[in-house]
Design a protein around this motif. Structure first.
Motif, PDB file in Angstrom:
ATOM      1  N   HIS A   8      -0.455  13.311 134.350  1.00 14.88           N
ATOM      2  CA  HIS A   8       0.773  12.543 134.102  1.00 14.88           C
ATOM      3  C   HIS A   8       1.990  13.116 134.822  1.00 14.88           C
ATOM      4  CE1 HIS A   8       2.563  15.148 130.869  1.00 14.88           C
ATOM      5  NE2 HIS A   8       1.312  15.402 130.544  1.00 14.88           N
TER       6      HIS A   8
ATOM      7  N   ASP B 142       3.723  21.305 132.390  1.00 13.18           N
ATOM      8  CA  ASP B 142       3.010  20.172 131.775  1.00 13.18           C
ATOM      9  C   ASP B 142       3.697  18.895 132.253  1.00 13.18           C
ATOM     10  OD1 ASP B 142       2.059  18.172 130.093  1.00 13.18           O
ATOM     11  OD2 ASP B 142       2.924  19.031 128.280  1.00 13.18           O
ATOM     12  N   ASP B 143       3.235  18.156 133.224  1.00 12.49           N
ATOM     13  CA  ASP B 143       1.932  18.265 133.785  1.00 12.49           C
ATOM     14  C   ASP B 143       2.020  18.273 135.323  1.00 12.49           C
ATOM     15  OD1 ASP B 143      -0.803  18.455 133.731  1.00 12.49           O
ATOM     16  OD2 ASP B 143      -1.172  16.330 133.511  1.00 12.49           O
TER      17      ASP B 143
ATOM     18  N   ASP C  92      -4.723  18.462 132.669  1.00  5.79           N
ATOM     19  CA  ASP C  92      -3.509  18.801 131.920  1.00  5.79           C
ATOM     20  C   ASP C  92      -3.630  20.250 131.458  1.00  5.79           C
ATOM     21  OD1 ASP C  92      -1.065  18.512 130.577  1.00  5.79           O
ATOM     22  OD2 ASP C  92      -1.604  16.557 129.775  1.00  5.79           O
ATOM     23  N   LEU C  93      -2.623  20.687 130.742  1.00  6.18           N
ATOM     24  CA  LEU C  93      -2.672  22.046 130.207  1.00  6.18           C
ATOM     25  C   LEU C  93      -3.778  22.157 129.155  1.00  6.18           C
ATOM     26  CD1 LEU C  93      -1.307  22.511 127.028  1.00  6.18           C
ATOM     27  CD2 LEU C  93       0.309  21.039 128.233  1.00  6.18           C
TER      28      LEU C  93
ATOM     29  N   GLU D 165       3.002   9.521 129.278  1.00  4.70           N
ATOM     30  CA  GLU D 165       2.046  10.272 128.447  1.00  4.70           C
ATOM     31  C   GLU D 165       2.758  10.936 127.289  1.00  4.70           C
ATOM     32  OE1 GLU D 165      -0.770  13.550 127.211  1.00  4.70           O
ATOM     33  OE2 GLU D 165       1.338  13.646 127.745  1.00  4.70           O
ATOM     34  N   GLU D 166       3.902  11.543 127.567  1.00  2.98           N
ATOM     35  CA  GLU D 166       4.627  12.262 126.509  1.00  2.98           C
ATOM     36  C   GLU D 166       5.274  11.301 125.509  1.00  2.98           C
ATOM     37  OE1 GLU D 166       4.263  15.336 126.222  1.00  2.98           O
ATOM     38  OE2 GLU D 166       3.962  16.236 128.189  1.00  2.98           O
TER      39      GLU D 166
END
Ligand SMILES: [Zn+2]
Length: 365
Positions: free
Chosen positions: A64, A178-179, A233-234, A210-211
């Motif tokens: 993302h 992120d990210d 991602d993380l 995404e967030e």
């Protein structure tokens, strides 16, 4: 450009959820530089396809572009600005951080989230976390009229002031690891795959929102209808004193995959990876003699949880890099993990060929 330079450049570009335009512009140019054209869907996802073997399962590799932040809620008569949270913003980590009002390139306005003067802080306030409605941003303005004149209004996006700090041992601290770190890895993977003759069709998707609601990538998946989805991602590093009981994921310990994610508060979703994908990454890591860390815990999920449910189901897995201090203004990753994650993906993707089975019955243990 090196992987590190992609990471640093991308961390410094503001891109709140729903306002990913500047990040997209940068990534579109980066992909074009590799000779890969891309399109943008109506939601804002950037989609770049590298065509490959038509007989092999098609892959959507995605990360993302957006980051969490704040939105202007109210402008006080004295020029202070009140905000709403957008995404999982930790209120504990807000006071005394620098922020940026995103008005437009060259017009952005810096500010800070005020922290009450210590000398005036009563005993019972000292250990209290202030709920975000009590916080305010001081950008130096003396009146609401001045704020408006600077281009700030209700609805203006705000991010942590973009920052990158290089730490010891190739570790990097700063905003939106992120990210964006994974977006950088995607560029390097695309670059490497252009030279590989035998490969499946890979759709590189730089996703949005995404967030915000975890569902931005879904519109891309609905159009692409991939057989396989790999989300980058993380993965929460658990090697700090406050995280010790949660797992064994070490920063600098190499790439990691998630075997279980779940979130129950409101979202009620998660991902149990397809066994073909777990096996693929285990074999690929072994072939390259790379470490592959394992993560399983509840409390966090990614947009993959929704992508896996498209069509007849998409064979899915979350793969990523260890990261510390998630969602704060200073997240930390290790460049060696990102390099190894790139190597792992470049090894794994061409293994998805016409004989690669996604049939669940081939994986009964
Ligand atoms: Zn993320």
């Amino acid at each position: 450009m090196s992987l590190k330079q992609w990471v640093i450049d991308l961390m410094l570009i503001p891109g709140l959820s729903g306002y990913e335009g500047r990040v997209r512009k940068y990534l579109k140019a980066a992909m074009a530089g590799l000779g890969i054209t891309s399109t943008t869907d109506r939601l804002g996802n950037l989609i770049a396809t590298l065509p490959g073997d038509k007989g092999a399962p098609s892959v959507m590799l995605f990360a993302h572009m957006d980051q969490l932040g704040l939105i202007v809620r109210k402008i006080e008569a004295n020029g202070m600005v009140r905000v709403e949270r957008l995404g999982g913003v930790p209120e504990r980590a807000l006071p005394s951080t620098e922020v940026l009002f995103c008005i437009g390139e060259g017009k952005d306005v810096p500010g800070l989230i005020a922290h009450k003067s210590h000398h005036a802080t009563a005993q019972d306030e000292k250990y209290k976390v202030l709920p975000y409605p009590e916080l305010y941003i001081d950008a130096g303005f003396k009146s609401a009229a001045e704020v408006l004149a600077a281009g700030i209004d209700v609805g203006t996006p705000i991010v942590y002031a973009p920052k990158v700090t290089e730490l010891a041992n190739g570790r990097i601290a700063g905003t939106a690891v992120d990210d964006r770190a994974a977006c950088a890895v995607m560029i390097e993977v695309a670059k490497a795959l252009t030279d590989v003759k035998k490969r499946p069709t890979v759709h590189f998707v730089f996703s949005v929102q995404e967030e915000f609601n975890l569902r931005g990538a879904v519109t891309a998946a609905q159009v692409l209808m991939p057989d396989v989805a790999i989300q980058l991602d993380l993965i929460l590093a658990t090697d700090t004193p406050d995280m010790a009981a949660r797992g064994d994921v070490k920063l600098g310990g190499g790439p990691a995959m998630s075997l279980y994610s779940f979130h129950g508060r409101g979202t009620l979703n998660g991902t149990l990876p397809h066994p073909a994908m777990v096996k693929l990454f285990e074999l690929s890591a072994a072939a390259k003699q790379l470490p592959l860390q394992r993560s399983a815990h509840i409390g966090a999920l990614t947009d993959l949880s929704y992508v896996q449910l498209v069509g007849q189901g998409v064979a899915s897995i979350d793969v990523g890099f260890p990261m510390r201090y998630s969602h704060s203004s200073l997240e930390v990753c290790d460049m060696a993990d990102l390099e190894q994650l790139t190597t792992l993906l470049v090894e794994a993707l061409p293994r998805i060929d016409s004989k690669f089975s996604l049939d669940r019955d081939d994986y009964i243990g």
